[in-house]
Motif scaffolding. Structure first.
Motif, PDB file in Angstrom:
ATOM      1  N   ASP A 127      16.813 -63.172 -71.482  1.00 41.80           N
ATOM      2  CA  ASP A 127      16.874 -63.251 -70.018  1.00 41.80           C
ATOM      3  C   ASP A 127      17.431 -64.606 -69.608  1.00 41.80           C
ATOM      4  O   ASP A 127      17.214 -65.617 -70.277  1.00 41.80           O
ATOM      5  CB  ASP A 127      15.488 -63.074 -69.415  1.00 41.80           C
ATOM      6  CG  ASP A 127      14.979 -61.647 -69.558  1.00 41.80           C
ATOM      7  OD1 ASP A 127      15.739 -60.800 -70.048  1.00 41.80           O
ATOM      8  OD2 ASP A 127      13.819 -61.396 -69.189  1.00 41.80           O
ATOM      9  N   ARG A 145      17.881 -65.827 -62.750  1.00 40.81           N
ATOM     10  CA  ARG A 145      18.038 -64.760 -61.766  1.00 40.81           C
ATOM     11  C   ARG A 145      18.818 -65.271 -60.558  1.00 40.81           C
ATOM     12  O   ARG A 145      18.492 -66.317 -60.003  1.00 40.81           O
ATOM     13  CB  ARG A 145      16.655 -64.261 -61.325  1.00 40.81           C
ATOM     14  CG  ARG A 145      16.702 -63.218 -60.233  1.00 40.81           C
ATOM     15  CD  ARG A 145      15.306 -62.849 -59.774  1.00 40.81           C
ATOM     16  NE  ARG A 145      14.609 -62.043 -60.757  1.00 40.81           N
ATOM     17  CZ  ARG A 145      14.711 -60.707 -60.834  1.00 40.81           C
ATOM     18  NH1 ARG A 145      15.502 -60.059 -59.988  1.00 40.81           N
ATOM     19  NH2 ARG A 145      14.041 -60.044 -61.741  1.00 40.81           N
ATOM     20  N   PHE A 188      18.869 -60.347 -66.549  1.00 34.87           N
ATOM     21  CA  PHE A 188      18.222 -59.657 -67.658  1.00 34.87           C
ATOM     22  C   PHE A 188      19.072 -59.721 -68.923  1.00 34.87           C
ATOM     23  O   PHE A 188      20.305 -59.747 -68.862  1.00 34.87           O
ATOM     24  CB  PHE A 188      17.997 -58.178 -67.318  1.00 34.87           C
ATOM     25  CG  PHE A 188      16.892 -57.940 -66.327  1.00 34.87           C
ATOM     26  CD1 PHE A 188      16.190 -58.995 -65.742  1.00 34.87           C
ATOM     27  CD2 PHE A 188      16.528 -56.652 -65.972  1.00 34.87           C
ATOM     28  CE1 PHE A 188      15.174 -58.773 -64.825  1.00 34.87           C
ATOM     29  CE2 PHE A 188      15.512 -56.413 -65.060  1.00 34.87           C
ATOM     30  CZ  PHE A 188      14.835 -57.477 -64.485  1.00 34.87           C
ATOM     31  N   LYS A 244      17.087 -55.048 -71.954  1.00 31.27           N
ATOM     32  CA  LYS A 244      16.216 -54.947 -70.783  1.00 31.27           C
ATOM     33  C   LYS A 244      16.980 -54.386 -69.580  1.00 31.27           C
ATOM     34  O   LYS A 244      16.456 -53.563 -68.819  1.00 31.27           O
ATOM     35  CB  LYS A 244      15.634 -56.318 -70.445  1.00 31.27           C
ATOM     36  CG  LYS A 244      14.600 -56.317 -69.326  1.00 31.27           C
ATOM     37  CD  LYS A 244      14.033 -57.720 -69.116  1.00 31.27           C
ATOM     38  CE  LYS A 244      13.016 -57.761 -67.993  1.00 31.27           C
ATOM     39  NZ  LYS A 244      12.474 -59.142 -67.802  1.00 31.27           N
TER      40      LYS A 244
END
Length: 259
Positions: free
Chosen positions: A129, A132, A172, A176
């Motif tokens: 990850d 974001r 992600f 995922k």
């Protein structure tokens, strides 16, 4: 409209659904296989699209279920995105009955090539990850709603668009992103199926048989996502993006008429 299907044809379509479910659970693009097969079997284009949504629900549901059970997806964190994807798909399904989608037919092949290039060349694509870009709420009202609208309006490559959004906007890792993409794709499939069913366009028996095949293929493909991750997802996404682009361009411009 009544169409008779032989046992041999039904068996063949079941096998096609298994293959499509396997590929779609990993990279998207299963409709590239099933929609032409349904039209070849004699279904009118609208009925082929509607029946395809029924059988695609099987693949996306069982892939989603597998990912949820394995802890890859937490549904509580996705409620808003699921709702937005559903609403977007419903609006798109209504809109496509009123608006000419020809401009998307011209644009889509180049969008699919761009997705393939992104997955091939981007250094952001990994199992880990990253940062974001959008909050979950903003992601739901933009990416989930927008791709859902596209799926109801047109459809091809929806899984790839969702996966791209999760990688580039939600930060992600690839496995995922693929898992979460299937959950939203199931939501859009259900929404579109409801409105096709209202219009009486679905061949329920045939679609139900293919749904079982999709479920089998999707379960097998989902297992590979968790065990092989980027090693299998990345090349298959790139390959399916190129194949979808070539297929769409061929349909528009008859590129292979000389063969």
């Amino acid at each position: 409209m009544a169409i008779e299907f032989s046992y041999e044809l039904i068996t063949l379509l079941f096998a096609v659904a298994v293959l499509a479910g396997f590929i779609d659970s990993i990279a998207g693009g299963g409709g590239l296989i099933t929609i032409p097969a349904l039209m070849w079997a004699g279904l009118p284009p609208t009925a082929a699209l509607a029946t395809n949504k029924l059988q695609a629900c099987g693949g996306s549901f069982f892939a989603s279920l597998y990912f949820v059970r394995k802890g890859m997806v937490k549904l509580g964190e996705m409620k808003l995105a699921i709702l937005c994807a559903f609403i977007g798909s419903a609006l798109g399904t209504i809109a496509v009955q009123q608006i000419d989608a020809a401009f998307l037919e011209v644009l889509l092949p180049f969008l699919m090539l761009a997705i393939g290039a992104y997955f091939l060349l981007s250094k952001k694509i990994s199992e880990d990850d990253r940062h974001r870009v959008l909050t979950p709420t903003l992601f739901a009202f933009t990416a989930a709603l927008g791709v859902g609208l596209y799926d109801g309006f047109f459809g091809p490559g929806t899984g790839s668009f969702f996966a791209l959004a999760f990688v580039s906007l939600a930060g992600f890792g690839l496995a995922k992103a693929t898992a979460h993409a299937k959950v939203l794709n199931f939501s859009t499939n259900i929404a579109s199926l409801i409105f096709f069913a209202i219009g009486g366009k679905v061949f329920w028996m045939l679609g139900g048989i293919m749904l079982i095949g999709q479920a089998l293929g999707a379960t097998l493909g989902s297992r590979l996502v968790l065990t092989k991750g980027t090693k299998i997802i990345k090349p298959l996404v790139v390959t399916m993006s190129v194949i979808m682009s070539m297929k769409l361009l061929s349909d528009q411009y008859d590129l292979f008429a000389w063969l």
